[in-house]
Design an enzyme around this catalytic site. Structure first.
Site, PDB file in Angstrom:
ATOM      1  CG  HIS A  10     -11.282  -6.159  -6.245  1.00  0.00           C
ATOM      2  ND1 HIS A  10     -11.142  -6.355  -7.523  1.00  0.00           N
ATOM      3  CD2 HIS A  10     -12.695  -5.766  -6.309  1.00  0.00           C
ATOM      4  CE1 HIS A  10     -11.882  -6.267  -8.406  1.00  0.00           C
ATOM      5  NE2 HIS A  10     -13.189  -5.728  -7.641  1.00  0.00           N
ATOM      6  CE  LYS A  43     -14.590   0.602 -11.192  1.00  0.00           C
ATOM      7  NZ  LYS A  43     -14.390  -0.630 -10.921  1.00  0.00           N
ATOM      8  CG  HIS A  91     -15.216   0.133  -5.601  1.00  0.00           C
ATOM      9  ND1 HIS A  91     -16.087   0.580  -6.358  1.00  0.00           N
ATOM     10  CD2 HIS A  91     -15.017  -1.197  -5.929  1.00  0.00           C
ATOM     11  CE1 HIS A  91     -16.369  -0.304  -7.207  1.00  0.00           C
ATOM     12  NE2 HIS A  91     -15.670  -1.321  -7.053  1.00  0.00           N
TER      13      HIS A  91
END
Length: 284
Positions: free
Chosen positions: A156, A218, A172
């Site tokens: 993730h 995103k 990220h």
């Protein structure tokens, strides 16, 4: 700042100071911020605030360093769509272990381990600490709406996932962003700012941005840029284990940052990322 935040800031500053593999902005890599991103969730509604890629240059010799090689080898081990069960092969398990073996020997992870062990949050034994890291980051769990294990903290946060093929969640990490952009899978849409956040700076190491990946968007993501994989693993592991709060404020180097760290069943990392609150003058 409350006391625990001050203590955490001190350890994060040590992690930062010992991140020997961090790249220097303007020298080892260059980014082009361009325009501000639009606020929209739909890919077709988005006006692109950036006509060119985010990364204009990265010294890829950095990627020949041991921890970077081990990290990059993990990035192709996942199915991005949530709801699709992950099948982990023995080769992938071996790559996970190799990555942990590499980072556990770095100055940043040694500092994190010592701090966590002194707080009785991690085992002192290195092998047991590695088992703890494996559980936090690599054990699979079922994300919202999934019937079978389809996600992990590592996938993730560092690789990225898609929900329904349309929304990008997680993602990220700057290395994954750079490599995916280089392959033509990422379209950088511009930087993100709101009324309370500082203007982004191409020579600083934290950036909020918008991008599309594959067929998903995103709308707003936040990443460290130029830091090593071991720094992020150390920082996020420390925040996950030492703070019951899902948001913790820390000060280090030029940054006042909120580290968001959502727990999954108190055993795994659901998501974690930095939010830049303001720039600061470092105290000597």
């Amino acid at each position: 700042m409350i006391e625990s935040d001050r203590e955490l800031s001190s350890i994060v500053q040590q992690l930062w100071d010992n991140d020997v593999n961090r790249l220097k902005p303007g020298k080892d890599y260059r980014i082009s911020l361009q325009g501000k991103a639009a606020h929209s969730m739909a890919l077709e509604d988005i006006n692109d605030g950036a006509g060119s890629p985010l990364f204009t240059y990265v010294d890829e010799n950095t990627f020949k360093k041991e921890t970077f090689i081990a990290f990059i080898s993990l990035l192709d081990n996942y199915v991005s769509d949530t709801g699709e069960p992950e099948i982990v092969t023995p080769e992938e398990v071996a790559e996970n272990h190799k990555f942990l073996d590499c980072i556990i020997q770095t100055p940043t992870m040694k500092i994190a381990h010592k701090y966590l062990a002194e707080k009785n949050l991690s085992p002192k034994d290195e092998t047991k600490f590695k088992e703890q890291l494996y559980r936090i980051w690599f054990e699979l769990y079922a994300r919202k709406g999934a019937s079978k294990p389809d996600s992990s903290g590592f996938e993730h946060v560092f690789v990225g996932e898609t929900r329904g093929g349309r929304i990008v969640i997680g993602f990220h990490n700057w290395i994954q962003l750079y490599l995916q952009e280089k392959m033509g899978h990422i379209d950088y849409k511009g930087y993100s700012v709101d009324a309370h956040s500082p203007q982004p700076d191409e020579n600083k190491h934290i950036l909020a941005l918008q991008f599309s990946w594959k067929d998903g968007i995103k709308p707003k993501g936040s990443i460290f840029v130029g830091v090593s994989p071991e720094f992020e693993m150390a920082l996020y592991t420390v925040c996950f284990l030492s703070s019951p709060n899902e948001r913790v404020k820390v000060q280090f180097s030029f940054y006042d940052v909120e580290i968001v760290c959502h727990h999954y069943n108190q055993k795994h990392i659901g998501t974690t990322y930095p939010v830049l609150l303001k720039y600061r003058q470092p105290t000597q």
